[in-house]
Design an enzyme around this catalytic site. Structure first.
Site, PDB file in Angstrom:
ATOM      1  N   HIS A 165       6.136  46.778  51.441  1.00 34.67           N
ATOM      2  CA  HIS A 165       4.798  47.079  50.927  1.00 34.67           C
ATOM      3  C   HIS A 165       4.270  48.396  51.476  1.00 34.67           C
ATOM      4  O   HIS A 165       3.542  49.113  50.773  1.00 34.67           O
ATOM      5  CB  HIS A 165       3.829  45.933  51.268  1.00 34.67           C
ATOM      6  CG  HIS A 165       3.840  44.826  50.256  1.00 34.67           C
ATOM      7  ND1 HIS A 165       2.940  44.761  49.219  1.00 34.67           N
ATOM      8  CD2 HIS A 165       4.666  43.759  50.112  1.00 34.67           C
ATOM      9  CE1 HIS A 165       3.210  43.688  48.468  1.00 34.67           C
ATOM     10  NE2 HIS A 165       4.248  43.064  48.995  1.00 34.67           N
ATOM     11  N   ASP A 221      -4.369  34.168  27.700  1.00 34.25           N
ATOM     12  CA  ASP A 221      -5.676  34.057  28.347  1.00 34.25           C
ATOM     13  C   ASP A 221      -5.481  34.174  29.854  1.00 34.25           C
ATOM     14  O   ASP A 221      -4.911  33.268  30.475  1.00 34.25           O
ATOM     15  CB  ASP A 221      -6.303  32.704  28.006  1.00 34.25           C
ATOM     16  CG  ASP A 221      -7.746  32.601  28.481  1.00 34.25           C
ATOM     17  OD1 ASP A 221      -8.126  33.354  29.388  1.00 34.25           O
ATOM     18  OD2 ASP A 221      -8.486  31.754  27.946  1.00 34.25           O
TER      19      ASP A 221
END
Length: 536
Positions: free
Chosen positions: A521, A423
């Site tokens: 990044h 979940d």
């Protein structure tokens, strides 16, 4: 010939064979009233005939009309409530229906779909969905074909919204596998790439960890952390607790009465009888503890139980319901306000989970050698220890963090949860983590650990049985329920999550300490493709 009138999208349409009709509840009320009024009239007439010795078979015009009306209304009511239901059971298939669809049907009787399967072509069905004559949620039950229902619903959504869904795939997915359990009213599926990090050497075993994410550098960074752990001899883990919780809220007329139930629940002499009642709900559910908390005349009761290899929310809820029914015998004035009173606490950052734990409470640790810190992680032991103290501990404290004393535990938890069918919303409390770093062996090596008190995972039920997610669980060797020891697979999955978080924390902290975060990044998390032509 009548001219054809165009009907705007979304406006109900009537063909020449259809006439506007009253809502069913209005018609039913009219016929009920008519039936009982006529029956009352006839009973009074026959009583008068008996009193005056008039033969009953001698009927007046009004009595004949009343008898015909009685039979007509009776026939209507039987047809509406009986025959159509029996006909549906005997002629139509009985596919699985979701509780949500049934609930919606019961709430809105005016939109109750026809019980016969749809025989029209797909375009006619799309028009019916657009006009509202066929509820979108009923397509699976009416068509008895989940894949076809998804395609039709998708087309109807495009027509109603006048927005294209090109790029959202609909073909190539088994919608039957999610019907009634994972997703309602599907129109396609979102593609999330799955990468692998590893091998993660944890407790003497190697794991290739699947991670579903759209964040560049995440898998690569975690993979680097796995390498550092591997060449340093691996990591080890320990499970401190294993118990899912549910906390209903009940109310009494006074705080004194609520306190009486609190004392009753805290009495160890009563625990065994409550356990017997609770454990009847499942062969895997075993009640572990009951912790009540009082607020005025309201009592919050936190039940904790083991749930085998399932994540266990439904299992513990069933057991709690059994106990509440049992308590009513001794506390008939107890008013159950809700099966969940947020003292559980599910899908929310809460101190009770951070302190008491929920699901699996795991600690994972490793000692990274000095040469590995320098060659693989490109930093130093002193820099890592100092950064962890100032960032993960002091910085988080200044921010008022609750369970967030880490660099990016939720990144790894979310990626593994998506890949393995957990979940995703439980990432909130499952990402509670405190990362500790300490120089050891005369300051040459570094000891790193992650403590995660509420990892909520399962290897059966929910999304774990879908093909893609099941494959990822199989990759980890934890697919399905453990045959040897109930709960062993879900506990191992929890340790893998913690071990992967350990790797992710180690690598990201090293990148920050070395000043490489922004550079990495910019290199791996930015696309050089011209996407302007794809934007409309």
């Amino acid at each position: 010939m009548d001219p054809v009138r165009s009907t705007p999208v979304g406006e109900p349409t009537l063909n020449r064979n259809q006439q506007p009709s009253l809502p069913p509840y209005t018609t039913n009320a009219v016929f009920f009233t008519f039936f009982f009024s006529v029956a009352y009239f006839l009973l009074h007439r026959w009583r008068d005939k008996i009193r005056t010795a008039t033969p009953l078979h001698l009927l007046t015009t009004s009595e004949v009309a009343a008898i015909l009306s009685l039979f007509a209304s009776f026939f209507y009511l039987i047809t509406f409530f009986g025959i159509s239901f029996i006909f549906h059971l005997s002629t139509s298939p009985t596919p699985r229906t979701s509780s949500v669809s049934q609930h919606n049907t019961d709430l809105d009787a005016s939109t109750k779909p026809s019980q016969e399967p749809v025989n029209s072509n797909d375009d006619d069905i799309v028009n019916s969905v657009v006009s509202g004559s066929v509820p979108s949620y009923s397509l699976e039950s009416k068509l008895v074909d989940c894949n076809r229902a998804a395609v039709i619903r998708r087309t109807a959504v495009e027509r109603v919204t006048k927005r294209s869904l090109e790029g959202l795939p609909v073909e190539g997915f088994d919608y039957e596998s999610i019907f009634g359990q994972c997703c309602e009213m599907p129109i396609g599926f979102v593609q999330v790439p799955v990468g692998v990090a590893g091998p993660l050497l944890l407790d003497g075993k190697e794991y290739t960890v699947p991670m579903a994410t759209t964040e560049g550098c995440l898998v690569a960074s975690t993979n680097r952390g796995c390498k550092a752990i591997y060449v340093s001899g691996g990591a080890s883990s320990v499970i401190l607790r294993d118990g899912m919780t549910r906390a209903p809220v009940v109310r009494f007329g006074s705080a004194k009465r609520a306190a009486q139930l609190k004392l009753y629940l805290e009495n160890h002499d009563n625990f065994d009888s409550l356990s017997v009642v609770f454990n009847k709900s499942s062969r895997f559910a075993r009640l572990q503890s009951i912790k009540p908390a009082i607020a005025g005349k309201n009592l919050y009761i936190r039940f904790s139980c083991s749930t085998g290899d399932a994540m266990g929310m439904n299992m513990v809820s069933k057991g709690v319901q059994n106990v509440l029914d049992f308590l009513h015998s001794n506390f008939p004035d107890m008013d159950v306000i809700g099966i969940s009173g947020n003292y559980c606490s599910d899908k929310k950052a809460a101190a009770v989970n951070w302190i008491e734990g929920r699901g699996k409470s795991v600690v994972c640790e490793a000692v990274i050698k000095e040469e590995v810190v320098k060659k693989v992680l490109k930093t130093s032991v002193d820099a890592l220890v100092e950064l962890n103290m100032l960032k993960n501990l002091t910085g988080s404290a200044i921010a008022g963090a609750l369970g967030g004393f880490n660099a990016h535990a939720s990144n790894i938890v979310s990626a593994i949860y998506l890949a393995t069918g957990q979940d995703p919303a439980q990432n909130v409390e499952s990402s509670h983590c405190i990362t500790m770093m300490e120089a050891v062996n005369d300051g040459k090596d570094i000891h790193i650990s992650v403590t995660m008190p509420s990892i909520e995972v399962g290897t059966v039920g929910g999304g774990t049985q879908l093909a893609s997610q099941s494959a990822c669980l199989n990759l980890l060797g934890v697919k399905g329920a453990s045959k040897d020891s109930p709960g062993a697979n879900s506990r191992r999955l929890a340790t893998i999550v913690a071990g992967s978080v350990l790797a992710g924390e180690l690598s990201l902290m090293s990148a920050i300490a070395a000043g490489q975060l922004v550079k990495s990044h910019m290199k791996y998390n930015r696309s050089s493709r011209d996407i302007g032509k794809n934007v409309s």
